[in-house]
Design an enzyme around this catalytic site. Structure first.
Site, mmCIF file in Angstrom:
data_model
loop_
_atom_site.group_PDB
_atom_site.id
_atom_site.type_symbol
_atom_site.label_atom_id
_atom_site.label_comp_id
_atom_site.label_asym_id
_atom_site.label_seq_id
_atom_site.Cartn_x
_atom_site.Cartn_y
_atom_site.Cartn_z
ATOM 1 N N ASP A 148 86.937 -11.736 57.723
ATOM 2 C CA ASP A 148 87.715 -12.734 58.462
ATOM 3 C C ASP A 148 88.162 -12.074 59.753
ATOM 4 O O ASP A 148 88.136 -10.838 59.882
ATOM 5 C CB ASP A 148 88.919 -13.202 57.638
ATOM 6 C CG ASP A 148 89.729 -14.304 58.310
ATOM 7 O OD1 ASP A 148 89.187 -14.975 59.210
ATOM 8 O OD2 ASP A 148 90.903 -14.493 57.945
ATOM 9 N N TYR A 208 89.252 -16.343 66.176
ATOM 10 C CA TYR A 208 87.899 -16.830 66.424
ATOM 11 C C TYR A 208 87.873 -18.266 66.946
ATOM 12 O O TYR A 208 86.879 -18.690 67.535
ATOM 13 C CB TYR A 208 87.076 -16.772 65.131
ATOM 14 C CG TYR A 208 86.618 -15.387 64.735
ATOM 15 C CD1 TYR A 208 86.767 -14.286 65.571
ATOM 16 C CD2 TYR A 208 86.014 -15.175 63.497
ATOM 17 C CE1 TYR A 208 86.347 -13.024 65.207
ATOM 18 C CE2 TYR A 208 85.582 -13.909 63.114
ATOM 19 C CZ TYR A 208 85.746 -12.838 63.962
ATOM 20 O OH TYR A 208 85.321 -11.595 63.584
ATOM 21 N N CYS A 243 87.010 -17.482 56.227
ATOM 22 C CA CYS A 243 87.395 -18.052 57.521
ATOM 23 C C CYS A 243 86.618 -19.343 57.699
ATOM 24 O O CYS A 243 85.382 -19.340 57.594
ATOM 25 C CB CYS A 243 87.064 -17.069 58.638
ATOM 26 S SG CYS A 243 87.324 -17.706 60.302
ATOM 27 N N THR A 295 86.267 -21.204 60.491
ATOM 28 C CA THR A 295 85.482 -21.194 61.731
ATOM 29 C C THR A 295 84.217 -20.363 61.561
ATOM 30 O O THR A 295 83.116 -20.775 61.963
ATOM 31 C CB THR A 295 86.329 -20.634 62.887
ATOM 32 O OG1 THR A 295 87.471 -21.472 63.073
ATOM 33 C CG2 THR A 295 85.526 -20.590 64.172
ATOM 34 N N CYS A 353 92.939 -23.802 57.566
ATOM 35 C CA CYS A 353 92.780 -22.452 58.092
ATOM 36 C C CYS A 353 93.185 -21.501 56.983
ATOM 37 O O CYS A 353 94.222 -21.712 56.321
ATOM 38 C CB CYS A 353 93.656 -22.242 59.331
ATOM 39 S SG CYS A 353 93.718 -20.523 59.920
ATOM 40 N N THR A 354 92.405 -20.455 56.759
ATOM 41 C CA THR A 354 92.672 -19.574 55.619
ATOM 42 C C THR A 354 93.997 -18.826 55.755
ATOM 43 O O THR A 354 94.561 -18.383 54.757
ATOM 44 C CB THR A 354 91.527 -18.570 55.424
ATOM 45 O OG1 THR A 354 91.333 -17.817 56.634
ATOM 46 C CG2 THR A 354 90.233 -19.286 55.071
#
Length: 267
Positions: free
Chosen positions: A12, A44, A75, A77, A182-183
Site C-alpha cells: 500500500d 496514490y 489499496c 486505487t 479507502c483502506t
C-alpha cells in the site's frame, strides 16, 4: 528468530495495509507478514493510472526476496490501476489479492448507502461501475472524505476528527450504511461511528480480503496457531523498522504487540 514457513506480503502507499495485515493475523497468526509501504510517493490518489501501476509493481517486487506465498494489494486505487499488471507478472507462482469497497453487502441491506472515499475515487468510473453493478436500485451517495487518509497517516487525532466531521457533514441524513472506500479509513472506524451514530452500519473489507487470501492459499482459518507476525517492513523498497507510531491505531498496536521482542521499534 526462525522465519515462518509461509509469508504473505501487503502493499500500500501507507498505513492502510495495517488493518488488512491485522485481519489476516487474527485468522492465521502462524503466517509471517511482510509490510511494503511507499512513503516516498504516497498518496496514490492524485497520481495517474500509469504512475500508480509503476509504483505498486515496485512495492510488490521489493517483497519477492522474502518469498511471499501471496501478495495483498491493500489499496483501492492500486487495485484499480495495478492489479491486472501484478497478476500478469506474478501469477500463478504468487497469487495476488486486491481490495474492493464493500458496496455489494452494503446495498444488500437496503439504502440509502454512502461511500466515503478519496476525491479521486469518488469521481472515478471505477466507483460508478461498482454502484451500477451492485447498487443500481439503491440510493447511493459518494462522499469525498477530503484529507482523511493523509490525516490518518500523520497520526494527528485532531486532524482526523476534523476530516471525519467534514465528511459527516457532507453525508445525507438517513443513511443506513457507510462503505469505507479507502483502506486507511478502517483504522479510525471508532471515530467514524462516534461521528455518525450507532444507527449507521459500517462496511469494510479487511476480513473478507483475509478470507479470500486464505482461499487462494488453500488454507483454513486457525486463530489458535503459533505466533509469527511481522517479519519485514519495507519503506519504498528500503528495509525499515516497525514505527512505534503505529500504536496510535488498534490494528497497528496489535501488530506491534505481537512483534515485541522480535524487532527493534523506531520512535
Amino acid at each position: 528468530m526462525p522465519r515462518s514457513t509461509r509469508r504473505v506480503a501487503f502493499v500500500d502507499s501507507g498505513l492502510g495495509l495495517l488493518g488488512y495485515a491485522d485481519a489476516l493475523h487474527a485468522l492465521r497468526p502462524d503466517l509471517g507478514l511482510v509490510l511494503s509501504l511507499d512513503p516516498d510517493n504516497m498518496p496514490y490518489g492524485p497520481r495517474t493510472p500509469a504512475e500508480v501501476q509503476r509504483l505498486i509493481l515496485a512495492s510488490a517486487r521489493a517483497t519477492l526476496p522474502h518469498e511471499p506465498a501471496a501478495i495483498v494489494v491493500a489499496c483501492n486505487t492500486a487495485s484499480v490501476h495495478g492489479l491486472g499488471a501484478l497478476r500478469a507478472e506474478l501469477e500463478p507462482a504468487v497469487p495476488v489479492i486486491g481490495t474492493v469497497p464493500a458496496i455489494r453487502p452494503a446495498a444488500a441491506g437496503g439504502g440509502p448507502v454512502a461511500v466515503w472515499a478519496t476525491a479521486a475515487t469518488t469521481s472515478s468510473d471505477y466507483l460508478r461501475g461498482l454502484v451500477d453493478a451492485f447498487a443500481a436500485d439503491v440510493e447511493t451517495y459518494a462522499v469525498a472524505a477530503l484529507g482523511l487518509a493523509e490525516a490518518i497517516e500523520s497520526g494527528d487525532p485532531d486532524a482526523v476528527d476534523a476530516c471525519i466531521a467534514y465528511a459527516a457533514s457532507q453525508t445525507p441524513a438517513g443513511v443506513r450504511s457507510l462503505v469505507l472506500g479507502c483502506t486507511h479509513y478502517g483504522l479510525v472506524v471508532d471515530r467514524i461511528v462516534a461521528a455518525l451514530g450507532d444507527g449507521v452500519t459500517i462496511h469494510d473489507s479487511p476480513v473478507a480480503v483475509a478470507r479470500q487470501t486464505l482461499r487462494r492459499l488453500g488454507l483454513e482459518p486457525a486463530p489458535d496457531g503459533p505466533e509469527a507476525g511481522v517479519e519485514a517492513v519495507l519503506l519504498s523498497g528500503r528495509p525499515g523498522a516497525l514505527p512505534a507510531s503505529w500504536g496510535a491505531y488498534p490494528a497497528g498496536e496489535r501488530l506491534l504487540r505481537g512483534a515485541a521482542g522480535r524487532h527493534t521499534l523506531s520512535s
